[in-house]
Design a protein around this motif. Structure first.
Motif, short mmCIF file in Angstrom:
data_model
loop_
_atom_site.label_atom_id
_atom_site.label_comp_id
_atom_site.label_asym_id
_atom_site.label_seq_id
_atom_site.Cartn_x
_atom_site.Cartn_y
_atom_site.Cartn_z
N SER A 17 0.99 -1.11 -0.03
CA SER A 17 -0.14 0.05 0.00
C SER A 17 0.81 1.21 -0.27
N ARG A 19 0.13 5.79 0.14
CA ARG A 19 -0.70 6.98 0.20
C ARG A 19 -0.21 7.88 -0.18
N THR A 49 -9.55 8.67 -10.68
CA THR A 49 -10.65 8.73 -9.55
C THR A 49 -10.73 10.51 -9.46
N THR A 58 -17.57 10.74 -5.12
CA THR A 58 -16.54 10.21 -5.84
C THR A 58 -16.85 9.43 -7.04
N TYR A 60 -14.59 6.16 -9.64
CA TYR A 60 -13.25 5.53 -9.77
C TYR A 60 -13.40 4.69 -11.37
N GLU A 65 -11.08 0.84 -9.02
CA GLU A 65 -12.40 0.70 -8.19
C GLU A 65 -12.10 -0.69 -6.93
N ARG A 67 -9.80 -0.78 -4.73
CA ARG A 67 -8.14 -0.83 -4.42
C ARG A 67 -7.76 0.36 -3.87
N THR A 69 -8.47 4.51 -2.88
CA THR A 69 -9.55 5.43 -2.22
C THR A 69 -9.08 6.94 -2.40
N SER A 71 -9.82 10.80 -1.07
CA SER A 71 -10.31 11.82 0.03
C SER A 71 -9.89 13.09 -0.15
N GLN A 82 -5.32 6.88 -1.37
CA GLN A 82 -4.98 5.62 -0.62
C GLN A 82 -4.88 4.49 -1.63
#
Length: 124
Positions: A17, A19, A49, A58, A60, A65, A67, A69, A71, A82
């Motif tokens: 992952s 961010r 996105t 939102t 995507y 989609e 996986r 996110t 914000s 993220q």
């Protein structure tokens, strides 16, 4: 003039992952929808996105989609991406973009300001 600055890119193993953050300058009057795009090596830039001004809407691309996110925190003039379950095909330069207005466009032409990009490399 609005300036966007991305950060958080780097090298990660597949399945990992990251961010990403995108901070925009204080002259933000009129900034509405914001988005993330990416450009894989040798390919065209693609939409990932978007998020509306209030953060309650939102959208995507199918490729991310579930996986990724998006914000935003308007108090910090920052949006985030993220990314989870990363794959080698997610390797790209990632760009944030800002629109003057509140449309929910998925094309590059819908956005007025762009960051310089941050490299994300996913190793297999």
């Amino acid at each position: 003039q609005v300036q966007l600055l991305e950060s958080g890119g780097g090298l990660v193993q597949a399945g990992g992952s990251l961010r990403l953050s995108c901070t925009f300058s204080t002259r933000t009057y009129g900034i509405g929808t914001m988005a993330w795009f990416r450009q894989p090596p040798g390919k065209e830039r693609e939409f990932l996105t978007l998020i509306n001004y209030s953060g309650d809407s939102t959208y995507y691309a199918d490729s991310v989609e579930g996986r990724f996110t998006i914000s935003r925190d308007n108090a910090k003039n920052t949006i985030y991406l993220q990314m989870a379950s990363l794959k080698p095909e997610d390797t790209a330069v990632y760009y944030c973009a800002a629109a003057l207005g509140y449309g929910l466009g998925q094309t590059q032409s819908a956005y007025n300001y762009w960051g310089q990009g941050t490299q994300v490399t996913v190793s297999s």
